[in-house]
Design a protein around this motif. Structure first.
Motif, PDB file in Angstrom:
ATOM      1  N   LYS A  42       0.863  -1.326  -0.020  1.00  0.00           N
ATOM      2  CA  LYS A  42      -0.184   0.201   0.092  1.00  0.00           C
ATOM      3  C   LYS A  42       0.858   1.157  -0.024  1.00  0.00           C
ATOM      4  O   LYS A  42       1.783   1.261   0.604  1.00  0.00           O
ATOM      5  CB  LYS A  42      -0.895   0.138   1.149  1.00  0.00           C
ATOM      6  CG  LYS A  42      -1.779  -1.034   1.259  1.00  0.00           C
ATOM      7  CD  LYS A  42      -2.748  -1.221   2.562  1.00  0.00           C
ATOM      8  CE  LYS A  42      -3.367  -2.466   2.763  1.00  0.00           C
ATOM      9  NZ  LYS A  42      -4.028  -2.504   4.020  1.00  0.00           N
ATOM     10  N   ALA A  43       0.338   2.406  -0.668  1.00  0.00           N
ATOM     11  CA  ALA A  43       1.110   3.474  -0.755  1.00  0.00           C
ATOM     12  C   ALA A  43       0.718   4.439   0.485  1.00  0.00           C
ATOM     13  O   ALA A  43      -0.093   4.151   0.903  1.00  0.00           O
ATOM     14  CB  ALA A  43       0.720   4.452  -2.020  1.00  0.00           C
ATOM     15  N   ASN A  44       1.688   5.153   1.017  1.00  0.00           N
ATOM     16  CA  ASN A  44       1.258   6.284   1.920  1.00  0.00           C
ATOM     17  C   ASN A  44       1.176   5.616   3.300  1.00  0.00           C
ATOM     18  O   ASN A  44       0.289   6.145   3.947  1.00  0.00           O
ATOM     19  CB  ASN A  44       0.371   7.159   1.670  1.00  0.00           C
ATOM     20  CG  ASN A  44       0.614   8.144   0.261  1.00  0.00           C
ATOM     21  OD1 ASN A  44       1.674   8.334   0.199  1.00  0.00           O
ATOM     22  ND2 ASN A  44      -0.241   8.219  -0.571  1.00  0.00           N
ATOM     23  N   VAL A  45       1.604   4.387   3.577  1.00  0.00           N
ATOM     24  CA  VAL A  45       1.591   3.762   4.810  1.00  0.00           C
ATOM     25  C   VAL A  45       2.933   4.329   5.566  1.00  0.00           C
ATOM     26  O   VAL A  45       3.894   3.964   5.314  1.00  0.00           O
ATOM     27  CB  VAL A  45       1.708   2.362   4.943  1.00  0.00           C
ATOM     28  CG1 VAL A  45       1.649   1.650   6.035  1.00  0.00           C
ATOM     29  CG2 VAL A  45       0.469   1.964   3.977  1.00  0.00           C
ATOM     30  N   THR A  46       2.771   4.768   6.983  1.00  0.00           N
ATOM     31  CA  THR A  46       3.913   5.060   7.762  1.00  0.00           C
ATOM     32  C   THR A  46       4.660   3.776   8.126  1.00  0.00           C
ATOM     33  O   THR A  46       3.777   2.800   8.747  1.00  0.00           O
ATOM     34  CB  THR A  46       3.633   5.939   8.869  1.00  0.00           C
ATOM     35  OG1 THR A  46       2.736   7.249   8.475  1.00  0.00           O
ATOM     36  CG2 THR A  46       4.670   6.470   9.662  1.00  0.00           C
ATOM     37  N   LYS A  47       5.900   3.940   7.771  1.00  0.00           N
ATOM     38  CA  LYS A  47       6.610   2.557   8.430  1.00  0.00           C
ATOM     39  C   LYS A  47       7.048   2.619   9.839  1.00  0.00           C
ATOM     40  O   LYS A  47       7.335   3.825  10.334  1.00  0.00           O
ATOM     41  CB  LYS A  47       7.902   2.222   7.411  1.00  0.00           C
ATOM     42  CG  LYS A  47       7.819   2.403   6.110  1.00  0.00           C
ATOM     43  CD  LYS A  47       6.768   1.512   5.700  1.00  0.00           C
ATOM     44  CE  LYS A  47       6.344   1.428   3.995  1.00  0.00           C
ATOM     45  NZ  LYS A  47       5.504   2.327   3.529  1.00  0.00           N
ATOM     46  N   PRO A  48       7.068   1.663  10.443  1.00  0.00           N
ATOM     47  CA  PRO A  48       7.094   1.601  11.931  1.00  0.00           C
ATOM     48  C   PRO A  48       8.665   1.550  12.416  1.00  0.00           C
ATOM     49  O   PRO A  48       9.021   1.032  13.361  1.00  0.00           O
ATOM     50  CB  PRO A  48       6.460   0.621  12.477  1.00  0.00           C
ATOM     51  CG  PRO A  48       6.657  -0.510  11.321  1.00  0.00           C
ATOM     52  CD  PRO A  48       6.521   0.423  10.155  1.00  0.00           C
ATOM     53  N   PHE A  49       9.451   2.355  11.911  1.00  0.00           N
ATOM     54  CA  PHE A  49      10.870   2.213  12.255  1.00  0.00           C
ATOM     55  C   PHE A  49      11.548   3.691  12.086  1.00  0.00           C
ATOM     56  O   PHE A  49      11.061   4.412  11.034  1.00  0.00           O
ATOM     57  CB  PHE A  49      11.558   0.976  11.700  1.00  0.00           C
ATOM     58  CG  PHE A  49      11.712   1.390  10.031  1.00  0.00           C
ATOM     59  CD1 PHE A  49      13.065   1.752   9.819  1.00  0.00           C
ATOM     60  CD2 PHE A  49      11.007   1.157   9.250  1.00  0.00           C
ATOM     61  CE1 PHE A  49      13.375   2.195   8.346  1.00  0.00           C
ATOM     62  CE2 PHE A  49      11.337   1.369   7.813  1.00  0.00           C
ATOM     63  CZ  PHE A  49      12.495   1.842   7.573  1.00  0.00           C
TER      64      PHE A  49
END
Length: 100
Positions: A42-49
């Motif tokens: 998915k585009a525009n998903v904030t990555k958790p790191f």
């Protein structure tokens, strides 16, 4: 939680940050294709790191950086993310240290 990855390298490009992101992405993919798809399909998903590089004894030489060692500290509140990064990096034979 955070982990430290140590890379024994002699040279890296000046624009090395995307290479670090690529290493993290491939380690996740090596550990779990399903989790990789959840994060990156998915585009525009904030990555958790977040990550922080440490360049030991570095010198700029044109478009490259000469150094003795590259350490990358990876931090995340998502234990599943770090688990997949850790497992993927270990499957590639890299040196990893849990800082907790």
């Amino acid at each position: 939680m955070r982990i430290i990855c140590s890379f024994q390298v002699k040279k890296i490009p000046v624009h090395y940050r995307m290479a670090i992101v690529s290493i993290l992405k491939e380690s996740i993919r090596a550990s779990s294709e399903e989790y990789y798809e959840r994060l990156y399909a998915k585009a525009n998903v904030t990555k958790p790191f977040v990550f922080s590089p440490f360049l030991k004894n570095f010198r700029f030489k044109g478009d490259e950086i000469e150094l003795d060692e590259l350490r990358v500290i990876i931090s995340s509140p998502d234990y599943e993310f770090l688990l997949h990064v850790y497992n993927g990096l270990q499957s590639k034979g890299l040196s990893i240290k849990d800082t907790n």
